[in-house]
Design an enzyme around this catalytic site. Structure first.
Site, PDB file in Angstrom:
ATOM      1  N   ARG A   1     -11.988  -9.779 -12.266  1.00 41.19           N
ATOM      2  CA  ARG A   1     -11.603  -8.706 -11.335  1.00 41.19           C
ATOM      3  C   ARG A   1     -12.718  -7.667 -11.185  1.00 41.19           C
ATOM      4  O   ARG A   1     -12.900  -7.077 -10.120  1.00 41.19           O
ATOM      5  CB  ARG A   1     -10.329  -8.001 -11.843  1.00 41.19           C
ATOM      6  CG  ARG A   1      -9.090  -8.884 -11.812  1.00 41.19           C
ATOM      7  CD  ARG A   1      -7.879  -8.121 -12.379  1.00 41.19           C
ATOM      8  NE  ARG A   1      -7.614  -6.914 -11.617  1.00 41.19           N
ATOM      9  CZ  ARG A   1      -6.904  -6.876 -10.482  1.00 41.19           C
ATOM     10  NH1 ARG A   1      -6.376  -7.984 -10.007  1.00 41.19           N
ATOM     11  NH2 ARG A   1      -6.716  -5.739  -9.856  1.00 41.19           N
TER      12      ARG A   1
ATOM     13  N   GLU B   1      -2.017   7.394  12.416  1.00 42.53           N
ATOM     14  CA  GLU B   1      -1.852   6.024  12.908  1.00 42.53           C
ATOM     15  C   GLU B   1      -2.211   5.098  11.747  1.00 42.53           C
ATOM     16  O   GLU B   1      -3.235   5.297  11.077  1.00 42.53           O
ATOM     17  CB  GLU B   1      -2.795   5.764  14.095  1.00 42.53           C
ATOM     18  CG  GLU B   1      -2.479   6.597  15.314  1.00 42.53           C
ATOM     19  CD  GLU B   1      -1.109   6.284  15.903  1.00 42.53           C
ATOM     20  OE1 GLU B   1      -0.684   5.106  15.861  1.00 42.53           O
ATOM     21  OE2 GLU B   1      -0.455   7.217  16.407  1.00 42.53           O
TER      22      GLU B   1
ATOM     23  N   ASN C   1      -2.664   3.632 -11.250  1.00 42.64           N
ATOM     24  CA  ASN C   1      -3.639   2.631 -11.708  1.00 42.64           C
ATOM     25  C   ASN C   1      -3.984   2.763 -13.199  1.00 42.64           C
ATOM     26  O   ASN C   1      -4.552   1.848 -13.792  1.00 42.64           O
ATOM     27  CB  ASN C   1      -4.920   2.680 -10.858  1.00 42.64           C
ATOM     28  CG  ASN C   1      -4.757   2.119  -9.465  1.00 42.64           C
ATOM     29  OD1 ASN C   1      -5.401   2.564  -8.517  1.00 42.64           O
ATOM     30  ND2 ASN C   1      -3.888   1.117  -9.298  1.00 42.64           N
ATOM     31  N   TRP C   2      -3.587   3.888 -13.839  1.00 41.31           N
ATOM     32  CA  TRP C   2      -3.772   4.003 -15.300  1.00 41.31           C
ATOM     33  C   TRP C   2      -2.961   2.953 -16.039  1.00 41.31           C
ATOM     34  O   TRP C   2      -3.211   2.673 -17.216  1.00 41.31           O
ATOM     35  CB  TRP C   2      -3.343   5.398 -15.794  1.00 41.31           C
ATOM     36  CG  TRP C   2      -4.160   6.519 -15.254  1.00 41.31           C
ATOM     37  CD1 TRP C   2      -3.766   7.435 -14.332  1.00 41.31           C
ATOM     38  CD2 TRP C   2      -5.513   6.867 -15.591  1.00 41.31           C
ATOM     39  NE1 TRP C   2      -4.792   8.324 -14.069  1.00 41.31           N
ATOM     40  CE2 TRP C   2      -5.869   8.004 -14.830  1.00 41.31           C
ATOM     41  CE3 TRP C   2      -6.465   6.324 -16.467  1.00 41.31           C
ATOM     42  CZ2 TRP C   2      -7.125   8.609 -14.915  1.00 41.31           C
ATOM     43  CZ3 TRP C   2      -7.716   6.926 -16.552  1.00 41.31           C
ATOM     44  CH2 TRP C   2      -8.031   8.056 -15.772  1.00 41.31           C
TER      45      TRP C   2
ATOM     46  N   SER D   1      -5.507   5.292  -8.191  1.00 45.16           N
ATOM     47  CA  SER D   1      -4.264   6.068  -8.053  1.00 45.16           C
ATOM     48  C   SER D   1      -3.758   6.553  -9.408  1.00 45.16           C
ATOM     49  O   SER D   1      -4.196   6.062 -10.463  1.00 45.16           O
ATOM     50  CB  SER D   1      -3.193   5.197  -7.390  1.00 45.16           C
ATOM     51  OG  SER D   1      -2.743   4.214  -8.303  1.00 45.16           O
TER      52      SER D   1
ATOM     53  N   ARG E   1      -8.016  -9.770  -5.736  1.00 44.77           N
ATOM     54  CA  ARG E   1      -7.772 -11.046  -5.058  1.00 44.77           C
ATOM     55  C   ARG E   1      -9.072 -11.654  -4.551  1.00 44.77           C
ATOM     56  O   ARG E   1      -9.254 -12.870  -4.576  1.00 44.77           O
ATOM     57  CB  ARG E   1      -6.765 -10.856  -3.908  1.00 44.77           C
ATOM     58  CG  ARG E   1      -5.324 -10.802  -4.405  1.00 44.77           C
ATOM     59  CD  ARG E   1      -4.404 -10.208  -3.379  1.00 44.77           C
ATOM     60  NE  ARG E   1      -4.496  -8.755  -3.366  1.00 44.77           N
ATOM     61  CZ  ARG E   1      -3.914  -7.984  -2.472  1.00 44.77           C
ATOM     62  NH1 ARG E   1      -3.207  -8.532  -1.502  1.00 44.77           N
ATOM     63  NH2 ARG E   1      -4.019  -6.670  -2.538  1.00 44.77           N
TER      64      ARG E   1
ATOM     65  N   ARG F   1      -5.531   0.192   5.816  1.00 41.00           N
ATOM     66  CA  ARG F   1      -5.309  -0.506   4.555  1.00 41.00           C
ATOM     67  C   ARG F   1      -5.666  -1.971   4.713  1.00 41.00           C
ATOM     68  O   ARG F   1      -4.969  -2.715   5.413  1.00 41.00           O
ATOM     69  CB  ARG F   1      -3.878  -0.404   4.059  1.00 41.00           C
ATOM     70  CG  ARG F   1      -3.751  -1.138   2.704  1.00 41.00           C
ATOM     71  CD  ARG F   1      -2.501  -0.857   1.955  1.00 41.00           C
ATOM     72  NE  ARG F   1      -2.610  -1.371   0.606  1.00 41.00           N
ATOM     73  CZ  ARG F   1      -1.934  -0.927  -0.430  1.00 41.00           C
ATOM     74  NH1 ARG F   1      -1.101   0.050  -0.284  1.00 41.00           N
ATOM     75  NH2 ARG F   1      -2.096  -1.458  -1.623  1.00 41.00           N
TER      76      ARG F   1
ATOM     77  N   ASP G   1      -8.199  -1.687  -0.935  1.00 41.90           N
ATOM     78  CA  ASP G   1      -7.404  -2.631  -1.744  1.00 41.90           C
ATOM     79  C   ASP G   1      -7.839  -4.082  -1.530  1.00 41.90           C
ATOM     80  O   ASP G   1      -8.296  -4.444  -0.447  1.00 41.90           O
ATOM     81  CB  ASP G   1      -5.923  -2.459  -1.371  1.00 41.90           C
ATOM     82  CG  ASP G   1      -5.005  -3.150  -2.371  1.00 41.90           C
ATOM     83  OD1 ASP G   1      -5.423  -3.358  -3.535  1.00 41.90           O
ATOM     84  OD2 ASP G   1      -3.872  -3.488  -1.982  1.00 41.90           O
ATOM     85  N   GLY G   2      -7.657  -4.875  -2.564  1.00 45.40           N
ATOM     86  CA  GLY G   2      -7.901  -6.319  -2.460  1.00 45.40           C
ATOM     87  C   GLY G   2      -9.072  -6.819  -3.298  1.00 45.40           C
ATOM     88  O   GLY G   2      -9.428  -7.998  -3.219  1.00 45.40           O
ATOM     89  N   ASN G   3      -9.636  -5.953  -4.123  1.00 41.53           N
ATOM     90  CA  ASN G   3     -10.789  -6.349  -4.945  1.00 41.53           C
ATOM     91  C   ASN G   3     -10.445  -7.482  -5.909  1.00 41.53           C
ATOM     92  O   ASN G   3     -11.224  -8.419  -6.088  1.00 41.53           O
ATOM     93  CB  ASN G   3     -11.286  -5.159  -5.775  1.00 41.53           C
ATOM     94  CG  ASN G   3     -11.744  -4.004  -4.923  1.00 41.53           C
ATOM     95  OD1 ASN G   3     -11.843  -4.139  -3.705  1.00 41.53           O
ATOM     96  ND2 ASN G   3     -12.032  -2.871  -5.550  1.00 41.53           N
TER      97      ASN G   3
HETATM   98  C1  IPE Z   1      -3.671   1.286  -4.031  1.00 40.15           C
HETATM   99  O1  IPE Z   1      -3.896  -0.015  -4.447  1.00 40.15           O
HETATM  100  C2  IPE Z   1      -4.549   2.216  -4.775  1.00 40.15           C
HETATM  101  C3  IPE Z   1      -5.973   2.080  -4.496  1.00 40.15           C
HETATM  102  C4  IPE Z   1      -6.532   1.286  -3.624  1.00 40.15           C
HETATM  103  C5  IPE Z   1      -6.814   2.939  -5.264  1.00 40.15           C
HETATM  104  P1  IPE Z   1      -2.957  -0.716  -5.527  1.00 40.15           P
HETATM  105  O2  IPE Z   1      -3.441  -2.104  -5.675  1.00 40.15           O
HETATM  106  O3  IPE Z   1      -2.898   0.116  -6.758  1.00 40.15           O
HETATM  107  O4  IPE Z   1      -1.543  -0.653  -4.801  1.00 40.15           O
HETATM  108  P2  IPE Z   1      -0.205  -1.481  -5.035  1.00 40.15           P
HETATM  109  O5  IPE Z   1       0.069  -1.443  -6.504  1.00 40.15           O
HETATM  110  O6  IPE Z   1      -0.467  -2.882  -4.553  1.00 40.15           O
HETATM  111  O7  IPE Z   1       0.808  -0.790  -4.195  1.00 40.15           O
HETATM  112  C1  IPE Z   2      -8.263  -2.055  -5.280  1.00 40.92           C
HETATM  113  O1  IPE Z   2      -8.236  -3.424  -5.530  1.00 40.92           O
HETATM  114  C2  IPE Z   2      -8.927  -1.267  -6.394  1.00 40.92           C
HETATM  115  C3  IPE Z   2      -8.012  -0.420  -7.139  1.00 40.92           C
HETATM  116  C4  IPE Z   2      -6.740  -0.272  -6.922  1.00 40.92           C
HETATM  117  C5  IPE Z   2      -8.581   0.327  -8.254  1.00 40.92           C
HETATM  118  P1  IPE Z   2      -7.188  -4.076  -6.508  1.00 40.92           P
HETATM  119  O2  IPE Z   2      -7.782  -4.100  -7.879  1.00 40.92           O
HETATM  120  O3  IPE Z   2      -5.868  -3.434  -6.399  1.00 40.92           O
HETATM  121  O4  IPE Z   2      -7.152  -5.547  -5.926  1.00 40.92           O
HETATM  122  P2  IPE Z   2      -5.876  -6.492  -5.815  1.00 40.92           P
HETATM  123  O5  IPE Z   2      -4.823  -5.739  -5.078  1.00 40.92           O
HETATM  124  O6  IPE Z   2      -5.476  -6.835  -7.215  1.00 40.92           O
HETATM  125  O7  IPE Z   2      -6.386  -7.677  -5.053  1.00 40.92           O
HETATM  126 MG    MG Z   3      -4.267  -3.778  -5.189  1.00 35.45          MG
END
Ligand code: IPE
Ligand code: IPE
Ligand code: MG
Length: 255
Positions: free
Chosen positions: A41, A215, A76-77, A73, A32, A196, A28-30
């Site tokens: 993004r 853990e 994510n759709w 997830s 941002r 995470r 997660d965090g791509n």
């Molecule tokens: C969790 O990240 C799913 C993946 C990394 C694939 P999200 O960015 O979708 O999670 P939330 O919405 O912040 O909980």
């Molecule tokens: C994780 O990064 C990738 C996926 C959930 C597909 P995000 O796209 O959720 O990045 P943030 O949370 O918006 O920074």
């Molecule tokens: Mg995210």
């Protein structure tokens, strides 16, 4: 070329008797990471794929048996259609590009999630990559796409119900082992460590059943910035934890 990252000092600290059987990562965090650079993004997702490559390399180097990564997830759709399309294309590209490396490193590709909900080209790329790496046996890399822990449990319950409908099973035969056998991770160890990045302290529907005694390790580092050092730092933190599985510390000391 950037100077190769140094991590031998951390490698030297690893206790080989306390290695996890399975590490799972919520990548997660791509978004941002990209926003902080005034980039779209999508640039963050591309950089995220590089972070995955680094992470696979270091996990192979420490001889981790199973690595599972959460890439997309069931929720994510709900993202903008363009982003979803980009992620599906990136996934196909990643599979095409990585198969040769996976074969060199003896890594088998596994999949977590509902593949029936994936677009045809993704299913095809996945099937090809799985077939091409099927004989590899040093590490299993599970990629979770269209994965949700709740969805996985619903699918497992359906499998069990259909066995009952066909009189192949009675409800009294249902036990934890049967449920585990009906999950996408069937036959694989539960994750010992779930990492995470990105500063969020939640599970977001990942490996709900399997994480019962995992853990959890949270770090503020955004996934595209995640390095081999970060993985080893998480592993060392894990090795310092006391896992009791419900017992008392005194009982654990005697075991
Ligand atoms: C969790 O990240 C799913 C993946 C990394 C694939 P999200 O960015 O979708 O999670 P939330 O919405 O912040 O909980
Ligand atoms: C994780 O990064 C990738 C996926 C959930 C597909 P995000 O796209 O959720 O990045 P943030 O949370 O918006 O920074
Ligand atoms: Mg995210």
């Amino acid at each position: 070329m950037a100077q190769a990252e140094q991590y031998q000092d951390l490698l030297a600290k690893i206790d080989s008797s306390k290695m996890p059987a399975h590490i799972a990562i919520i990548m997660d965090g791509n978004g941002r990471w990209a926003s902080a650079r005034n980039l779209p993004r999508t640039a963050g997702h591309k950089a995220g794929a590089e972070a995955l490559r680094r992470t696979v390399e270091i996990c192979r180097e420490i001889e981790l048996p199973v690595l599972s990564v959460y890439a997309f997830s069931t929720e994510n759709w709900l993202r903008p259609m363009e982003e979803v399309r980009f992620l599906m294309r990136l996934f196909i590209e990643y599979l095409h590009n990585e198969v040769a490396l996976m074969n060199r490193q003896n890594i088998r590709l596994g999949f977590l999630g509902d593949r029936t909900g994936l677009p045809d080209p993704v299913r095809k790329a996945l099937a090809e990559a799985q077939a091409a790496t099927a004989a590899n046996d040093k590490m299993l890399l599970n990629i979770a796409v269209n994965y949700g822990g709740r969805d996985e449990l619903v699918r497992a319950i359906r499998k069990i119900s259909s066995m009952i409908d066909k009189d192949k099973l009675s409800s009294t035969d249902i036990d934890e082992q049967l449920v585990a056998d009906c999950l996408d991770t069937s036959g694989k160890p539960d994750p010992d460590l779930i990492i995470r990045p990105s500063g969020e302290s939640r599970i977001s529907n990942f490996l709900l059943w399997q994480s019962a005694y995992a853990e959890l390790y949270f770090t503020k580092t955004l996934w595209p910035d995640f390095t081999k050092r970060d993985l080893l730092t998480a592993l060392l933190d894990y090795q310092g934890r006391k896992r009791r599985f419900g017992k008392t510390q005194e009982q654990i000391a005697k075991d």
